[in-house]
Motif scaffolding. Structure first.
Motif, short mmCIF file in Angstrom:
data_model
loop_
_atom_site.label_atom_id
_atom_site.label_comp_id
_atom_site.label_asym_id
_atom_site.label_seq_id
_atom_site.Cartn_x
_atom_site.Cartn_y
_atom_site.Cartn_z
N GLN A 17 -9.16 85.25 47.08
CA GLN A 17 -10.24 85.01 48.02
C GLN A 17 -11.46 84.69 47.58
N ASP A 18 -11.43 83.86 46.71
CA ASP A 18 -12.92 83.33 45.81
C ASP A 18 -13.53 82.68 46.63
N THR A 19 -14.78 82.96 47.12
CA THR A 19 -15.65 82.10 48.15
C THR A 19 -16.06 80.98 47.43
N ALA A 20 -16.02 80.86 46.24
CA ALA A 20 -16.43 79.66 45.50
C ALA A 20 -15.36 78.41 45.49
N THR A 21 -14.22 78.85 46.08
CA THR A 21 -13.13 77.99 46.08
C THR A 21 -12.67 77.47 47.15
N ASP A 22 -12.53 76.19 47.43
CA ASP A 22 -12.03 75.87 48.78
C ASP A 22 -10.57 76.25 49.12
N PRO A 23 -10.16 77.05 49.81
CA PRO A 23 -8.87 77.45 49.84
C PRO A 23 -8.15 76.26 50.21
N ASP A 24 -8.34 75.45 51.06
CA ASP A 24 -7.58 74.46 51.48
C ASP A 24 -7.09 73.41 50.51
N ARG A 25 -8.20 73.01 49.57
CA ARG A 25 -8.03 72.13 48.34
C ARG A 25 -7.30 72.95 47.45
N ALA A 26 -7.59 74.38 47.00
CA ALA A 26 -6.71 74.87 46.19
C ALA A 26 -5.19 74.91 46.58
N ALA A 27 -4.91 75.00 47.78
CA ALA A 27 -3.46 75.37 48.29
C ALA A 27 -2.76 73.82 48.17
N ARG A 28 -3.53 72.96 48.45
CA ARG A 28 -2.83 71.64 48.30
C ARG A 28 -2.60 71.26 47.05
N ALA A 29 -3.54 71.50 45.90
CA ALA A 29 -3.45 71.24 44.66
C ALA A 29 -2.16 72.17 44.15
N ALA A 30 -1.93 73.46 44.72
CA ALA A 30 -0.83 74.19 44.12
C ALA A 30 0.44 73.37 44.40
N LEU A 31 0.65 72.67 45.66
CA LEU A 31 1.83 71.82 45.56
C LEU A 31 1.92 70.72 45.00
N SER A 32 0.59 69.82 45.00
CA SER A 32 0.76 68.57 44.39
C SER A 32 0.99 68.82 42.76
N GLU A 33 0.19 69.69 42.13
CA GLU A 33 0.23 69.78 40.64
C GLU A 33 1.42 70.49 40.17
N THR A 34 2.10 71.24 40.96
CA THR A 34 3.54 71.82 40.65
C THR A 34 4.62 70.90 40.51
#
Length: 135
Positions: A18-35
């Motif tokens: 729950q890092d406020t400096a991180t956009d959770p939508d962008r991070a969650a999308r990256a989790a799918l694409s980068e893996t």
């Protein structure tokens, strides 16, 4: 299948941090694409039997549900997260059972591990507390 495990781990980490400096939508999308989870899904459709591909697709669809919840900022203890996460675990186990069945290996059930169901709700400390408090 390691890609799915990696994606799952990254989504759980985002939900926990729950890092406020991180956009959770962008991070969650990256989790799918980068893996490369999408590539694994496509391999199911090419290489797997109909039963295994179907179980793999159901697992992928529920992983996407987890990704959407995490992308909206759902923390790992939120009802929204748990409502998506436990069905995901259920789909993971259904996939494993389908693969074992196809390999003609002895199948197993939740009872094989002393569990009630595949989804893990009976072993989730958060859900157990909610069930206890609400009872």
């Amino acid at each position: 299948m390691g890609e799915v495990v990696d994606c799952h781990s990254r989504l759980r980490q985002i939900a926990q941090d729950q890092d406020t400096a991180t956009d959770p939508d962008r991070a969650a999308r990256a989790a799918l694409s980068e893996t490369a989870v999408h590539e694994v899904r496509e391999r199911f459709f090419i290489d797997a039997s109909a039963d295994v591909a179907g179980a793999g697709q159901a697992m992928f669809a529920q992983l996407r549900a987890v990704q959407r919840v995490v992308g909206t900022g759902g923390g790992h203890t939120s009802a929204a997260f748990l409502d998506a996460y436990h069905p995901y675990l259920d789909r993971v186990w259904a996939y494993r059972v389908a693969v074992r069945k196809e390999l003609r290996d002895r199948t197993f059930s939740p009872a094989s591990f002393g569990w009630d169901d595949w989804d893990g709700k009976d072993r989730c400390p958060i859900c157990r507390d909610e069930l206890t408090v609400g009872a």
